[in-house]
Design a protein around this motif. Structure first.
Motif, PDB file in Angstrom:
ATOM      1  N   PHE A  28       8.819  -1.999  -9.201  1.00 47.10           N
ATOM      2  CA  PHE A  28       8.090  -1.421  -7.745  1.00 47.10           C
ATOM      3  C   PHE A  28       8.189  -0.420  -6.778  1.00 47.10           C
ATOM      4  O   PHE A  28       6.888  -1.541  -5.984  1.00 47.10           O
ATOM      5  N   PRO A  29       8.418   0.135  -7.405  1.00 50.84           N
ATOM      6  CA  PRO A  29       8.085   1.250  -6.764  1.00 50.84           C
ATOM      7  C   PRO A  29       6.477   1.698  -6.973  1.00 50.84           C
ATOM      8  O   PRO A  29       5.912   2.601  -6.364  1.00 50.84           O
ATOM      9  N   VAL A  30       6.720   1.214  -8.238  1.00 50.14           N
ATOM     10  CA  VAL A  30       4.972   1.568  -9.359  1.00 50.14           C
ATOM     11  C   VAL A  30       4.412   0.820  -8.252  1.00 50.14           C
ATOM     12  O   VAL A  30       2.705   1.387  -7.908  1.00 50.14           O
ATOM     13  N   HIS A  31       4.023  -0.144  -8.429  1.00 46.06           N
ATOM     14  CA  HIS A  31       3.582  -0.718  -7.405  1.00 46.06           C
ATOM     15  C   HIS A  31       2.926  -1.072  -5.953  1.00 46.06           C
ATOM     16  O   HIS A  31       2.032  -1.190  -6.098  1.00 46.06           O
ATOM     17  N   LEU A  32       4.685  -0.570  -5.448  1.00 43.70           N
ATOM     18  CA  LEU A  32       4.180   0.043  -4.209  1.00 43.70           C
ATOM     19  C   LEU A  32       2.841   0.777  -3.903  1.00 43.70           C
ATOM     20  O   LEU A  32       2.530   0.770  -2.765  1.00 43.70           O
ATOM     21  N   GLY A  33       3.011   1.915  -4.839  1.00 45.92           N
ATOM     22  CA  GLY A  33       2.265   3.010  -4.521  1.00 45.92           C
ATOM     23  C   GLY A  33       0.899   2.975  -4.759  1.00 45.92           C
ATOM     24  O   GLY A  33      -0.269   3.096  -3.840  1.00 45.92           O
ATOM     25  N   GLN A  34       0.517   1.808  -5.964  1.00 47.46           N
ATOM     26  CA  GLN A  34      -0.644   1.291  -5.721  1.00 47.46           C
ATOM     27  C   GLN A  34      -1.549   0.167  -4.697  1.00 47.46           C
ATOM     28  O   GLN A  34      -2.321   0.339  -4.570  1.00 47.46           O
ATOM     29  N   LEU A  35      -0.498  -0.040  -3.813  1.00 48.18           N
ATOM     30  CA  LEU A  35      -0.570  -0.925  -3.222  1.00 48.18           C
ATOM     31  C   LEU A  35      -1.287  -0.376  -1.768  1.00 48.18           C
ATOM     32  O   LEU A  35      -1.968  -0.558  -1.039  1.00 48.18           O
ATOM     33  N   ALA A  36      -0.311   1.116  -1.556  1.00 51.40           N
ATOM     34  CA  ALA A  36       0.159   1.390  -0.489  1.00 51.40           C
ATOM     35  C   ALA A  36      -1.252   2.582  -0.743  1.00 51.40           C
ATOM     36  O   ALA A  36      -1.901   3.134   0.574  1.00 51.40           O
ATOM     37  N   GLY A  37      -1.905   3.444  -1.869  1.00 52.04           N
ATOM     38  CA  GLY A  37      -2.811   4.078  -1.821  1.00 52.04           C
ATOM     39  C   GLY A  37      -2.867   5.998  -0.740  1.00 52.04           C
ATOM     40  O   GLY A  37      -1.544   5.946  -1.219  1.00 52.04           O
ATOM     41  N   ALA A  43       4.847   4.484   3.406  1.00 50.11           N
ATOM     42  CA  ALA A  43       5.445   3.225   2.445  1.00 50.11           C
ATOM     43  C   ALA A  43       6.653   3.688   1.557  1.00 50.11           C
ATOM     44  O   ALA A  43       7.567   3.449   1.368  1.00 50.11           O
ATOM     45  N   ALA A  44       6.310   4.979   0.903  1.00 53.36           N
ATOM     46  CA  ALA A  44       7.532   5.729   0.879  1.00 53.36           C
ATOM     47  C   ALA A  44       8.788   6.001   1.287  1.00 53.36           C
ATOM     48  O   ALA A  44      10.057   5.343   0.913  1.00 53.36           O
ATOM     49  N   ILE A  45       8.993   6.206   2.332  1.00 52.49           N
ATOM     50  CA  ILE A  45      10.250   6.429   3.597  1.00 52.49           C
ATOM     51  C   ILE A  45      10.597   4.412   3.331  1.00 52.49           C
ATOM     52  O   ILE A  45      11.338   4.692   3.731  1.00 52.49           O
ATOM     53  N   GLY A  46       9.459   3.925   3.695  1.00 49.11           N
ATOM     54  CA  GLY A  46      10.314   2.609   3.728  1.00 49.11           C
ATOM     55  C   GLY A  46      10.936   1.903   2.700  1.00 49.11           C
ATOM     56  O   GLY A  46      12.220   1.655   2.767  1.00 49.11           O
ATOM     57  N   PHE A  47      10.299   2.287   2.035  1.00 49.14           N
ATOM     58  CA  PHE A  47      10.955   1.203   0.160  1.00 49.14           C
ATOM     59  C   PHE A  47      12.226   2.697   0.692  1.00 49.14           C
ATOM     60  O   PHE A  47      13.333   1.710   0.002  1.00 49.14           O
ATOM     61  N   ILE A  48      12.422   4.152   0.824  1.00 52.93           N
ATOM     62  CA  ILE A  48      14.210   4.611   0.197  1.00 52.93           C
ATOM     63  C   ILE A  48      14.562   4.151   1.665  1.00 52.93           C
ATOM     64  O   ILE A  48      16.204   4.235   1.025  1.00 52.93           O
ATOM     65  N   TYR A 246      12.270   7.092  -6.710  1.00 52.92           N
ATOM     66  CA  TYR A 246      11.494   6.367  -6.122  1.00 52.92           C
ATOM     67  C   TYR A 246      10.074   6.747  -5.707  1.00 52.92           C
ATOM     68  O   TYR A 246       8.928   6.630  -5.538  1.00 52.92           O
ATOM     69  N   PHE A 247      10.604   8.507  -5.190  1.00 57.42           N
ATOM     70  CA  PHE A 247       9.475   8.824  -4.420  1.00 57.42           C
ATOM     71  C   PHE A 247       8.383   9.164  -5.460  1.00 57.42           C
ATOM     72  O   PHE A 247       6.867   9.470  -5.513  1.00 57.42           O
ATOM     73  N   ILE A 248       8.146  10.285  -6.343  1.00 53.26           N
ATOM     74  CA  ILE A 248       7.686  10.017  -7.476  1.00 53.26           C
ATOM     75  C   ILE A 248       6.770   8.646  -7.910  1.00 53.26           C
ATOM     76  O   ILE A 248       5.808   9.284  -8.608  1.00 53.26           O
ATOM     77  N   LEU A 249       7.694   8.101  -8.075  1.00 56.87           N
ATOM     78  CA  LEU A 249       7.198   6.599  -8.936  1.00 56.87           C
ATOM     79  C   LEU A 249       6.448   6.316  -7.497  1.00 56.87           C
ATOM     80  O   LEU A 249       5.327   5.474  -8.503  1.00 56.87           O
ATOM     81  N   ILE A 250       6.444   6.339  -6.272  1.00 58.79           N
ATOM     82  CA  ILE A 250       4.974   5.789  -5.748  1.00 58.79           C
ATOM     83  C   ILE A 250       3.972   6.465  -5.782  1.00 58.79           C
ATOM     84  O   ILE A 250       2.645   6.369  -5.956  1.00 58.79           O
ATOM     85  N   TRP A 251       4.440   8.354  -6.150  1.00 57.10           N
ATOM     86  CA  TRP A 251       2.827   9.133  -5.767  1.00 57.10           C
ATOM     87  C   TRP A 251       2.358   8.695  -6.361  1.00 57.10           C
ATOM     88  O   TRP A 251       0.577   8.458  -6.929  1.00 57.10           O
ATOM     89  N   LEU A 252       3.017   8.177  -8.282  1.00 58.37           N
ATOM     90  CA  LEU A 252       2.411   7.894 -10.163  1.00 58.37           C
ATOM     91  C   LEU A 252       1.142   6.731  -9.200  1.00 58.37           C
ATOM     92  O   LEU A 252       0.221   6.586  -9.475  1.00 58.37           O
ATOM     93  N   GLY A 253       2.166   6.262  -8.592  1.00 58.40           N
ATOM     94  CA  GLY A 253       1.254   5.181  -8.503  1.00 58.40           C
ATOM     95  C   GLY A 253       0.476   4.506  -8.131  1.00 58.40           C
ATOM     96  O   GLY A 253      -0.722   4.186  -8.296  1.00 58.40           O
ATOM     97  N   ALA A 254       0.252   5.478  -6.093  1.00 58.00           N
ATOM     98  CA  ALA A 254      -1.382   5.652  -5.820  1.00 58.00           C
ATOM     99  C   ALA A 254      -1.920   6.559  -6.947  1.00 58.00           C
ATOM    100  O   ALA A 254      -3.080   6.226  -6.457  1.00 58.00           O
ATOM    101  N   SER A 255      -1.452   7.672  -7.220  1.00 60.09           N
ATOM    102  CA  SER A 255      -2.705   9.190  -8.126  1.00 60.09           C
ATOM    103  C   SER A 255      -3.743   7.786  -8.938  1.00 60.09           C
ATOM    104  O   SER A 255      -4.318   8.334  -9.669  1.00 60.09           O
ATOM    105  N   SER A 256      -2.645   6.666  -9.730  1.00 61.65           N
ATOM    106  CA  SER A 256      -3.093   5.447 -10.386  1.00 61.65           C
ATOM    107  C   SER A 256      -4.558   5.458 -10.113  1.00 61.65           C
ATOM    108  O   SER A 256      -5.197   5.050 -11.761  1.00 61.65           O
ATOM    109  N   LEU A 257      -4.516   5.020  -8.927  1.00 61.54           N
ATOM    110  CA  LEU A 257      -5.628   4.557  -9.031  1.00 61.54           C
ATOM    111  C   LEU A 257      -6.773   5.015  -9.150  1.00 61.54           C
ATOM    112  O   LEU A 257      -8.095   4.320  -9.157  1.00 61.54           O
ATOM    113  N   HIS A 258      -6.767   6.285  -9.548  1.00 64.80           N
ATOM    114  CA  HIS A 258      -7.832   7.158  -9.805  1.00 64.80           C
ATOM    115  C   HIS A 258      -8.404   6.982 -11.203  1.00 64.80           C
ATOM    116  O   HIS A 258     -10.006   7.102 -11.756  1.00 64.80           O
ATOM    117  N   TYR A 259      -7.662   6.091 -11.858  1.00 65.63           N
ATOM    118  CA  TYR A 259      -7.804   5.673 -13.538  1.00 65.63           C
ATOM    119  C   TYR A 259      -7.825   3.956 -13.528  1.00 65.63           C
ATOM    120  O   TYR A 259      -8.561   3.676 -14.777  1.00 65.63           O
TER     121      TYR A 259
END
Length: 455
Positions: A28-37, A43-48, A246-259
């Motif tokens: 869920f945090p990974v997918h949130l990161g992709q959604l929030a970009g 988004a991470a603060i709300g999730f946490i 959670y924080f790292i996973l959300i960041w990873l999800g957002a940065s993964s949009l480059h690939y």
């Protein structure tokens, strides 16, 4: 003992971490990161907040009220409501959503390697084996999984740490330069908060949190103040570890949009990220460890479900409840992770406001001497918009009906913050204020009557 030593804090903190963080919490945090970009931080603060602070508050509420779980905490609302809420929470944590999800989450991490036409059959075989093992292991009430969890859960976290290390050394790109999905550019925080519902940890804390409270009291902290303070400290320590992941996973999800493109669910996204940093072998190893850790979680869930329901309904055996749970979970798992998430969302939008209101009342119960009038006004005021929030979040099959559309139109016009999924917030606050005022008025009238009797 009046004060815990450092080793005691670490023991309880690790218990909290192990109880509330599992492989399912990754997606869920990974997918949130992709959604929030680029809006991943709010988004991470709300999730946490909803994923860690509210579960911690639930543990504290149990400690303060000395409740034995959901039923005890909700008992000021009456036995009927308490039992109904207990059943709804256990069904959500059990065969309807959380338990089927334990099979579909690890499957989603490797499902892309099967042709699309083969995926339903692969899921059928995988989930049959998965729940067959869960059922067999749970016949002994889960005792055989203790040592497995102690060995494999740290191994899973170690592999996760290695992936994080690679991500920091060679990041996929700047998360700040990625595009947010619709609705996240202007409302990343509330959307992140609502996404945190999917962890189910606030409900799990109400259902199983008494285990943590009991563990703290087992160290000799009998005074309520000492136990609550120790719980707050150990809880902060345990949930801090979860929040960091959670924080790292959300960041990873957002940065993964480059690939990668926005994925259908976090399981697919997590598998893609794992393959990127660890290769096919690392992805396969993560999926294997995720399967075992999710299986361990499933055993804990089905055992708790069978034990609790057998306790409430002793005429029905533990094995009957266990068979029911595993059988229904197997059937629902075969609808797939996306379907389970889409149908669980409206249920969580309904249950979470009630749970949050109940937790808040429990936390502040000393202010009003646990008076049921405060509970009743707070929970029932929050309940009204929660029904509308659930309808609004329902799949199209329900949301597109004439009745649902009329209800949504009414709520959009009349309920503050309804468009953000937080229609219950102002209602719950108003109910709490009214209930507290009613308690103070009742207390004042009682004191006045007593004074008149003395005169």
């Amino acid at each position: 003992m009046k004060k815990l030593q450092l080793k005691h804090y670490l023991i309880i903190a690790s218990l909290i971490f192990g109880m509330f963080f599992g492989a399912g919490n990754l997606i869920f945090p990974v997918h949130l990161g992709q959604l929030a970009g680029s809006h991943w931080l709010p988004a991470a603060i709300g999730f946490i907040i909803s994923g860690t602070l509210i579960p911690l508050a639930a543990l504290l509420a149990l400690a303060i009220t000395r409740a034995d779980g959901i039923y005890g905490l909700a008992s000021p609302l009456g036995g009927g409501f308490a039992l109904t809420f207990l059943i709804l929470v256990h069904l959500t944590l059990g065969p309807l959503f959380a338990t089927p999800r334990t099979a579909t989450v690890p499957f989603a991490m490797f499902s892309a390697h099967f042709p699309a036409a083969m995926q339903p059959w692969a899921l059928l075989i995988y989930s049959a084996i998965f729940f067959g093992i869960v059922y067999y292991a749970s016949l002994t009430e889960g005792k055989i999984t203790d040592n497995v969890g102690k060995i494999l859960n740290p191994a899973f976290l170690l592999l996760l740490f290695i992936m994080f290390l690679f991500a920091f050394i060679n990041p996929m790109g700047s998360a700040a330069s990625t595009r947010a999905a619709a609705g996240y550019a202007g409302a990343a925080f509330p959307n992140g908060f609502l996404e945190g519902y999917n962890t189910l940890d606030a409900l799990a804390a109400l259902a199983f949190g008494v285990t943590v409270v009991s563990a703290i009291r087992a160290f000799g902290l009998k005074k309520e103040k000492d136990a609550s303070l120790a719980l707050a400290k150990t809880g902060l320590l345990g949930f801090l570890g979860i929040a960091l992941i959670y924080f790292i996973l959300i960041w990873l999800g957002a940065s993964s949009l480059h690939y990668f493109k926005l994925s259908a669910n976090g399981g697919i996204a997590f598998a893609q990220i794992a393959n990127h940093f660890l290769g096919l072998f690392g992805e396969a190893l993560l999926a294997l460890l995720a399967t075992i850790t999710c299986m361990s979680s499933a055993i804990g869930l089905v055992v708790a479900f069978a034990q609790d329901f057998h306790k409430r309904f002793p005429k029905i055996s533990y094995r009957t409840f266990l068979t029911f749970n595993c059988g229904i979970s197997f059937l629902i798992a075969n609808f797939g992770l996306n379907t389970i998430i889409s149908w669980s969302t409206p249920v969580l939008m309904f249950l979470y406001p009630i749970a949050i209101a109940l937790i808040f009342c429990g936390l502040t119960s000393k202010l009003f001497k646990n008076d049921s009038i405060v509970y009743r006004f707070t929970i029932f005021f929050a309940l009204i918009p929660a029904i509308f929030d659930g309808i609004n979040a329902a799949p199209a099959l329900i949301a597109n009906t004439a009745l649902a559309k009329a209800m949504i139109a009414f709520a959009s016009h009349c309920f503050p913050f309804f468009s953000l999924g937080l229609g219950w917030l102002t209602f719950g606050i108003a109910g709490y204020i009214i209930g507290l005022s009613g308690h103070l008025l009742k207390q004042h009238l009682g004191q006045t009557a007593k004074q008149m009797e003395l005169n």
